[in-house]
Design an enzyme around this catalytic site. Structure first.
Site, PDB file in Angstrom:
ATOM      1  N   VAL A 121     -43.229  92.939 -84.517  1.00 60.15           N
ATOM      2  CA  VAL A 121     -41.802  92.591 -84.559  1.00 60.15           C
ATOM      3  C   VAL A 121     -40.951  93.851 -84.410  1.00 60.15           C
ATOM      4  O   VAL A 121     -39.963  93.896 -83.683  1.00 60.15           O
ATOM      5  CB  VAL A 121     -41.461  91.884 -85.891  1.00 60.15           C
ATOM      6  CG1 VAL A 121     -39.957  91.762 -86.065  1.00 60.15           C
ATOM      7  CG2 VAL A 121     -42.111  90.530 -85.933  1.00 60.15           C
ATOM      8  N   ALA A 122     -41.399  94.885 -85.135  1.00 63.11           N
ATOM      9  CA  ALA A 122     -40.603  96.103 -85.154  1.00 63.11           C
ATOM     10  C   ALA A 122     -40.681  96.873 -83.841  1.00 63.11           C
ATOM     11  O   ALA A 122     -39.677  97.403 -83.366  1.00 63.11           O
ATOM     12  CB  ALA A 122     -41.073  96.996 -86.300  1.00 63.11           C
ATOM     13  N   ILE A 170     -41.805  95.897 -80.691  1.00 63.54           N
ATOM     14  CA  ILE A 170     -41.561  95.293 -79.373  1.00 63.54           C
ATOM     15  C   ILE A 170     -40.066  95.396 -79.074  1.00 63.54           C
ATOM     16  O   ILE A 170     -39.237  94.865 -79.813  1.00 63.54           O
ATOM     17  CB  ILE A 170     -42.034  93.824 -79.324  1.00 63.54           C
ATOM     18  CG1 ILE A 170     -43.558  93.789 -79.439  1.00 63.54           C
ATOM     19  CG2 ILE A 170     -41.587  93.159 -78.034  1.00 63.54           C
ATOM     20  CD1 ILE A 170     -44.145  92.419 -79.531  1.00 63.54           C
ATOM     21  N   GLU A 226     -37.628  94.069 -77.648  1.00 61.95           N
ATOM     22  CA  GLU A 226     -36.978  92.966 -76.923  1.00 61.95           C
ATOM     23  C   GLU A 226     -35.458  93.050 -77.030  1.00 61.95           C
ATOM     24  O   GLU A 226     -34.737  92.364 -76.323  1.00 61.95           O
ATOM     25  CB  GLU A 226     -37.503  91.595 -77.378  1.00 61.95           C
ATOM     26  CG  GLU A 226     -37.066  91.138 -78.731  1.00 61.95           C
ATOM     27  CD  GLU A 226     -37.846  91.828 -79.824  1.00 61.95           C
ATOM     28  OE1 GLU A 226     -37.282  92.792 -80.385  1.00 61.95           O
ATOM     29  OE2 GLU A 226     -38.992  91.443 -80.117  1.00 61.95           O
ATOM     30  N   ASP A 274      -7.328 103.073 -49.983  1.00 62.29           N
ATOM     31  CA  ASP A 274      -6.115 102.885 -49.185  1.00 62.29           C
ATOM     32  C   ASP A 274      -5.220 104.086 -49.427  1.00 62.29           C
ATOM     33  O   ASP A 274      -5.328 104.734 -50.468  1.00 62.29           O
ATOM     34  CB  ASP A 274      -5.348 101.661 -49.699  1.00 62.29           C
ATOM     35  CG  ASP A 274      -5.979 100.376 -49.240  1.00 62.29           C
ATOM     36  OD1 ASP A 274      -6.681 100.415 -48.222  1.00 62.29           O
ATOM     37  OD2 ASP A 274      -5.760  99.349 -49.895  1.00 62.29           O
ATOM     38  N   ASP A 286      -6.012  95.287 -51.154  1.00 62.34           N
ATOM     39  CA  ASP A 286      -4.986  94.478 -51.804  1.00 62.34           C
ATOM     40  C   ASP A 286      -4.704  93.149 -51.113  1.00 62.34           C
ATOM     41  O   ASP A 286      -4.368  92.177 -51.742  1.00 62.34           O
ATOM     42  CB  ASP A 286      -3.682  95.273 -51.971  1.00 62.34           C
ATOM     43  CG  ASP A 286      -3.254  95.969 -50.690  1.00 62.34           C
ATOM     44  OD1 ASP A 286      -3.828  95.654 -49.633  1.00 62.34           O
ATOM     45  OD2 ASP A 286      -2.350  96.818 -50.736  1.00 62.34           O
ATOM     46  N   ASP A 319      -8.531  91.820 -47.038  1.00 59.88           N
ATOM     47  CA  ASP A 319      -9.400  92.851 -47.624  1.00 59.88           C
ATOM     48  C   ASP A 319     -10.561  92.239 -48.398  1.00 59.88           C
ATOM     49  O   ASP A 319     -11.524  92.925 -48.741  1.00 59.88           O
ATOM     50  CB  ASP A 319      -8.604  93.751 -48.585  1.00 59.88           C
ATOM     51  CG  ASP A 319      -7.672  94.681 -47.845  1.00 59.88           C
ATOM     52  OD1 ASP A 319      -7.955  94.979 -46.672  1.00 59.88           O
ATOM     53  OD2 ASP A 319      -6.658  95.106 -48.423  1.00 59.88           O
ATOM     54  N   ASN A 362     -37.185  99.496 -89.020  1.00 60.46           N
ATOM     55  CA  ASN A 362     -36.863  99.171 -87.643  1.00 60.46           C
ATOM     56  C   ASN A 362     -35.680  98.281 -87.462  1.00 60.46           C
ATOM     57  O   ASN A 362     -34.851  98.483 -86.584  1.00 60.46           O
ATOM     58  CB  ASN A 362     -38.063  98.514 -86.986  1.00 60.46           C
ATOM     59  CG  ASN A 362     -38.263  99.140 -85.653  1.00 60.46           C
ATOM     60  OD1 ASN A 362     -37.402  99.011 -84.812  1.00 60.46           O
ATOM     61  ND2 ASN A 362     -39.333  99.872 -85.516  1.00 60.46           N
ATOM     62  N   ASP A 378     -32.574 101.533 -88.159  1.00 67.33           N
ATOM     63  CA  ASP A 378     -32.514 102.050 -86.790  1.00 67.33           C
ATOM     64  C   ASP A 378     -31.315 101.576 -86.001  1.00 67.33           C
ATOM     65  O   ASP A 378     -30.821 102.266 -85.123  1.00 67.33           O
ATOM     66  CB  ASP A 378     -33.758 101.579 -86.004  1.00 67.33           C
ATOM     67  CG  ASP A 378     -34.825 102.635 -86.023  1.00 67.33           C
ATOM     68  OD1 ASP A 378     -34.622 103.605 -86.765  1.00 67.33           O
ATOM     69  OD2 ASP A 378     -35.834 102.475 -85.324  1.00 67.33           O
TER      70      ASP A 378
HETATM   71  P1  ATP Z   1      -2.537 101.640 -46.398  1.00 68.82           P
HETATM   72  O1  ATP Z   1      -3.570 100.965 -45.552  1.00 68.82           O
HETATM   73  O2  ATP Z   1      -2.572 103.088 -46.384  1.00 68.82           O
HETATM   74  O3  ATP Z   1      -2.420 101.072 -47.770  1.00 68.82           O
HETATM   75  P2  ATP Z   1      -0.625  99.907 -45.476  1.00 68.82           P
HETATM   76  O4  ATP Z   1      -1.500  98.874 -46.072  1.00 68.82           O
HETATM   77  O5  ATP Z   1       0.792  99.897 -45.899  1.00 68.82           O
HETATM   78  O6  ATP Z   1      -1.192 101.312 -45.664  1.00 68.82           O
HETATM   79  P3  ATP Z   1      -0.317  98.504 -43.162  1.00 68.82           P
HETATM   80  O7  ATP Z   1       0.332  97.563 -44.086  1.00 68.82           O
HETATM   81  O8  ATP Z   1      -1.465  98.079 -42.360  1.00 68.82           O
HETATM   82  O9  ATP Z   1      -0.732  99.775 -43.944  1.00 68.82           O
HETATM   83  O10 ATP Z   1       0.799  99.098 -42.235  1.00 68.82           O
HETATM   84  C1  ATP Z   1       0.477  99.701 -41.045  1.00 68.82           C
HETATM   85  C2  ATP Z   1       1.697 100.035 -40.277  1.00 68.82           C
HETATM   86  O11 ATP Z   1       2.486  98.874 -40.096  1.00 68.82           O
HETATM   87  C3  ATP Z   1       2.604 101.042 -40.953  1.00 68.82           C
HETATM   88  O12 ATP Z   1       2.290 102.338 -40.546  1.00 68.82           O
HETATM   89  C4  ATP Z   1       3.963 100.654 -40.460  1.00 68.82           C
HETATM   90  O13 ATP Z   1       4.249 101.306 -39.267  1.00 68.82           O
HETATM   91  C5  ATP Z   1       3.848  99.182 -40.197  1.00 68.82           C
HETATM   92  N1  ATP Z   1       4.416  98.384 -41.277  1.00 68.82           N
HETATM   93  C6  ATP Z   1       4.136  98.430 -42.568  1.00 68.82           C
HETATM   94  N2  ATP Z   1       4.835  97.518 -43.270  1.00 68.82           N
HETATM   95  C7  ATP Z   1       5.597  96.895 -42.368  1.00 68.82           C
HETATM   96  C8  ATP Z   1       6.544  95.814 -42.438  1.00 68.82           C
HETATM   97  N3  ATP Z   1       6.857  95.219 -43.580  1.00 68.82           N
HETATM   98  N4  ATP Z   1       7.141  95.418 -41.303  1.00 68.82           N
HETATM   99  C9  ATP Z   1       6.819  95.974 -40.145  1.00 68.82           C
HETATM  100  N5  ATP Z   1       5.950  96.968 -40.000  1.00 68.82           N
HETATM  101  C10 ATP Z   1       5.346  97.427 -41.090  1.00 68.82           C
END
Ligand code: ATP
Length: 901
Positions: free
Chosen positions: A285-286, A288, A290, A332, A618, A622, A712, A716
């Site tokens: 018991v002591a 093993i 587990e 990002d 985000d 993604d 144990n 322990d």
């Molecule tokens: P990261 O990938 O570094 O987080 P991000 O997610 O903001 O940047 P994107 O959102 O893909 O990157 O933006 C890419 C490009 O799109 C930017 O460089 C900009 O020129 C253009 N962009 C970003 N936001 C807008 C928007 N709301 N309207 C129009 N163009 C945009």
């Protein structure tokens, strides 16, 4: 109620709510009382009693209980009932089970608290105001706003929808997003999958946006009806737990074989059968192990709680272990490496820099503010803008140049839009002017806009865009991006009256207006985090949708990249096939102008090189990359629900530095688990050896059942748990990552455990032999010569002092030994009291150990005798020996490391 058959007005009337006000706080309170929380009834947790009983569901414990019962019956039938032994055995098992339940509950609570931290939120309109609240607080009648990437928090009827697409796979099985439309009314028989004017809890918005009124919450939703779906909330075992469970099993079988061998050897040496049986079972018991996976759970969950305090919310327990092995962190740029606080600092026409307040500036910025979803709120003199940082910056710049977006919006009514998404990198809106003409405005990444332009805006007119002008704009863009600015290009197109605008032609044949450059400074703490990463053998990598020059300028400032050759654009990446990418990937530190789809390729390519990849994300798109990564990290602030749901960890402050500190914490937790396992196994080996060797050399059994169980199961466990909260070693981020394939016992740990086990076993045996030889034997001889007493024949006599000393040394030496586990550095360096919990555990357990020996009633129960001062001195000397030996060993190893480096 057939909500899908009702018009918007009928629905609102039925739910008694005004669409522009939302419910009042008072109404919400009343409805919360009627409808309860918006939660699904989860499977009920195990009751305390069931948890307690589960602690006994171990084969060896059952045998032990049976053995104790048999011993009671046999002694009773012999006419000399021995209540003590079985009762004490039972008490020890109960105490051990109670400790187990306490730890389990603590771990569960820690995880429960975490679940709350990563709870979903919703945008709701109440009392005329939009606010973000916990989804559990929603009630029927609440007006909610839906946006790309959010989860639908309850069942709702749409009131408004703009290009809205929703993924409802968990409810309808349809894996493709379906179009939604607020304006339709449907037949009562329309099946669930086709109810396009309704959205349902647990589905997610993949595109567009909408407003809806809640029709059902909690168990009163479609998903509530399929309640089974939610009941599968079990936490699976982590890889480490699985590995330890396996190791535990192997060691357990070995221990069992040794225990059987001990039993047989005892029988051959004519030792009392029943005593031998009890000793062997207690030893099993002591010894093993587990409990190893349980120790891991406790330490992981406590560690996870600590991490949450540092802004890293772990969603999946195995991530903690994987974090410690991370070798690449793909991050990002915007918001994670930078502050995500954008400010427009420059605007350009095709001729170069322009003033923001001039005619051109006004034309450009008003267009940028119109093709924009940020919300301008002016409260007396206070200006507030809600929305996405890039868009906020544009609205703010327009405001400072004298243009109020609210006025612009009411003058140029928006009648159509194609939302921004990071694959297209464009956004378009269509507006109706007061004179009845139509104009579309497109803004986006410069290199996605310019190829779509055939004209350019010049002095209030629209003229053809020639090649040399394109070159000039190109050069301007390079200068702006080269100084780390994010550049947005703006263009427009006049649409002839009456022409039906359709999405594909809207963004072609545009008139280029100009460029807007905005700065987003790097986060202060990231530079240091990048340095720590590199020192820890982890490659920091930037992945961004931004222009390559903007990206490399910032990456260089942060220390991520040293030469341009370490960067690659999404376009170049698309041209590489998988094998080429895998070959080249180790050389890249910046991936610019990439789309979310590229992220999966990047993760897979790094993984093919044996890297353990952490990846941030985000957006909705993604999610696949977050899932593919070894550690998917979602953004807590800007992240969508979909991204969060696909992740292993949520960064509540969206900060790169948080990932690095989570890696540090992960390494620390792994290190501490290793210490606890090291401690428990070396102690177990010590116990087995003590008994095994004694019987091998025909000595009486040095420890009886209760003593083994006590050491144990009671003394322990406290130090083992305390080792779990040991402070993270200072040099932990100077070590290289440990590959997950490398077992916990690699690098000589197995040998070290064995060595220390032998050491502890020898000390306990030495104590036994001294006690037996110098105190018990003379006493026995004396009694034999003084009076011939048949009871005192060698076979049946008890080596009281030897056993007591062995028991004391076994317990105390392990307690001292726990301090050895704390660090590979000497105790004099890390400080004896720097883990107060361990010091307290040591004091409590030592006190208990001395008490059971010295208090007469207890000493009878534990079959020991009180020791005299000299014997105690010996016990202390022997018990302290592991510290001396291991300290010497550490000094020796440190010298060796020094010489090697
Ligand atoms: P990261 O990938 O570094 O987080 P991000 O997610 O903001 O940047 P994107 O959102 O893909 O990157 O933006 C890419 C490009 O799109 C930017 O460089 C900009 O020129 C253009 N962009 C970003 N936001 C807008 C928007 N709301 N309207 C129009 N163009 C945009």
């Amino acid at each position: 109620m057939h909500w899908h058959t009702m018009s918007i007005e009928e629905t609102l009337k039925e739910l008694d709510v005004f669409v522009d006000q939302g419910l009042s706080t008072k109404e919400v309170k009343q409805r919360q009382q009627t409808y309860g929380k918006n939660v699904l009834e989860a499977k009920k947790g195990k009751s305390l009693f069931r948890k307690f009983i589960a602690q006994f569901a171990d084969f060896m414990i059952v045998i032990l209980i049976c053995a104790a019962a048999i011993s009671l019956i046999v002694s009773y039938m012999d006419g000399e009932p021995d209540y003590f032994d079985p009762i004490i055995i039972l008490l020890i098992i109960i105490l051990n089970a109670t400790l187990g339940v306490m730890q389990e509950t603590k771990a569960e609570k820690a995880l429960e608290a975490l679940k709350k931290l990563s709870a979903q939120t919703a945008h709701v309109l109440r009392d005329h105001k939009v606010s973000i609240i916990n989804s559990t607080e929603l009630v029927p009648g609440d007006i909610i706003l839906l946006d790309t990437g959010c989860f639908v928090p309850a069942d709702a009827r749409l009131i408004n929808s703009v290009n809205l697409k929703v993924e409802e796979a968990s409810l309808t099985g349809e894996s493709h997003p379906v179009d939604k439309n607020a304006l339709v009314r449907l037949h009562p028989d329309t099946n669930l999958a086709d109810r396009s004017n309704l959205v349902m809890a647990t589905s997610s918005v993949t595109y567009g946006r909408g407003v809806a009124v809640i029709t059902g919450t909690g168990m009163n939703t479609q998903v509530g009806h399929i309640a089974k779906l939610i009941m599968e909330d079990e936490t699976p075992m982590t890889p480490l737990q699985k590995k330890l469970a396996k190791t535990g099993k192997v060691l357990g079988i070995a221990a069992l074989i040794i225990c059987i061998a001990i039993f047989i050897m005892g029988l051959m040496k004519n030792l009392p059968v029943f005593d031998m049986f009890m000793t062997s079972v207690s030893l099993a018991v002591a010894a093993i192990p587990e409990g190893l996976p349980a120790i891991v759970t406790i330490m992981l969950s406590l560690g996870v709680q600590r991490m949450a305090r540092k802004n890293a919310v772990i969603r999946k327990l195995p991530a903690v272990e994987t974090l410690g092995s991370a070798t690449v962190i793909c991050s990002d740029k915007t918001g994670t490496l930078t502050q995500n606080v954008m400010t427009v600092t420059q605007i350009c026409s095709m001729y170069g820099k322009e003033k923001m307040t001039g005619d051109f500036g006004e034309f450009l910025l008003s267009h940028a503010a119109l093709c924009n979803d940020a919300l301008l709120q002016i409260d007396k003199n206070h200006v507030d803008i809600a929305g996405e940082p890039t868009e906020k910056a544009l609205v703010m710049a327009a405001y400072h140049a004298g243009m109020n977006k609210l006025n612009l919006d009411s003058t140029y009514e928006r009648i159509h839009e194609i939302p921004f998404d990071s694959t297209r990198k464009l956004m378009t809106t269509v507006h109706k002017s007061p004179d009845g003409t139509y104009r579309s405005i497109t803004k986006g990444a410069y290199d996605y806009i310019l190829p779509r332009c055939s004209n350019v805006y010049h002095n209030g007119k629209q003229v053809p865009l020639r090649r040399n002008e394109k070159n000039r704009i190109n050069a301007l863009n390079s200068t702006m991006t080269g100084s780390a600015l994010r550049v947005i290009a703006v263009a427009y197109k006049n649409i002839p009256k009456g022409k039906n605008y359709d999405d594909t032609s809207l963004e072609d044949d545009l008139t280029f207006i100009g460029l807007i450059g905005m700065i987003d400074p790097p986060r202060e703490e990231v530079k240091e985090a990048v340095r720590i990463c590199k020192q820890a053998g982890i490659k920091p990598v930037m992945i961004t949708g931004d222009h390559v020059l903007t990206a490399t300028a910032i990456a260089r400032e942060l220390g991520i990249l040293s030469s341009m050759s370490e960067s690659i654009t999404g376009e170049e990446l698309s041209r590489l096939d998988h094998d080429e990418l895998c070959n080249k990937i180790p050389g890249y530190r910046v991936f610019a102008r990439v789309s979310p789809e590229h992220k999966v390729r990047i993760v897979k390519a790094f993984q093919s090189r044996g890297e353990v990849v952490a990846m941030t994300g985000d957006g909705v798109n993604d999610a696949p990359a977050l899932k593919a990564a070894d550690i998917g990290c979602a953004m807590g602030i800007t992240g969508t629900d979909v991204a969060k749901n696909a992740s292993d960890m949520i960064l509540t402050d969206d900060n790169f530095a948080t990932i690095v500190s989570a890696v540090k914490e992960g390494r620390g937790i792994y290190d501490n688990i290793k210490k606890a396992v090291h401690f428990l196994l070396s102690s177990n080996i010590g116990e087995i050896l003590t008994i095994f060797v004694a019987i091998l050399f025909s000595l009486p059994t040095p420890l009886v059942a209760v003593q083994l169980l006590w050491v144990n199961l009671v003394t322990d466990s406290l130090p083992a748990i305390s080792l779990g909260v040991e402070r993270t070693a200072k040099d932990i981020m100077q070590r290289k990552p440990v590959p997950p394939s490398k077992g916990m016992f690699a690098d000589g740990l197995a040998f070290q455990i064995l060595f220390e086990g032998i050491l502890i076993g020898s000390l306990a045996l030495t104590a036994f032999v001294i006690g037996y030889r110098y105190y018990d034997m003379p006493a026995l001889l004396k009694s034999l010569t003084n009076q011939v007493d048949t009871n005192a024949m060698p076979g049946s006599y008890v080596p009281w002092v030897g056993r007591t000393m062995a028991f004391a040394v076994l317990g105390l030496s392990q307690l001292f030994h726990s301090f050895n586990m704390r660090s590979r550095r000497s105790l004099s360096e890390i400080g004896l009291f720097s883990n107060p919990k361990l010091v307290i555990s040591f004091l409590i357990c030592s006190f208990l150990q001395v008490t059971v020996i010295s208090v007469p009633f207890l000493s009878r129960v534990f079959q020991v005798v009180p020791l005299n001062l000299r014997q105690w001195a010996l016990v202390l000397l022997l018990s302290f020996t592991p510290i001396v030996v291991v300290e010497l060993q550490k000094k020796f190893n440190a010298k060796k490391r020094e010489m090697n480096s």
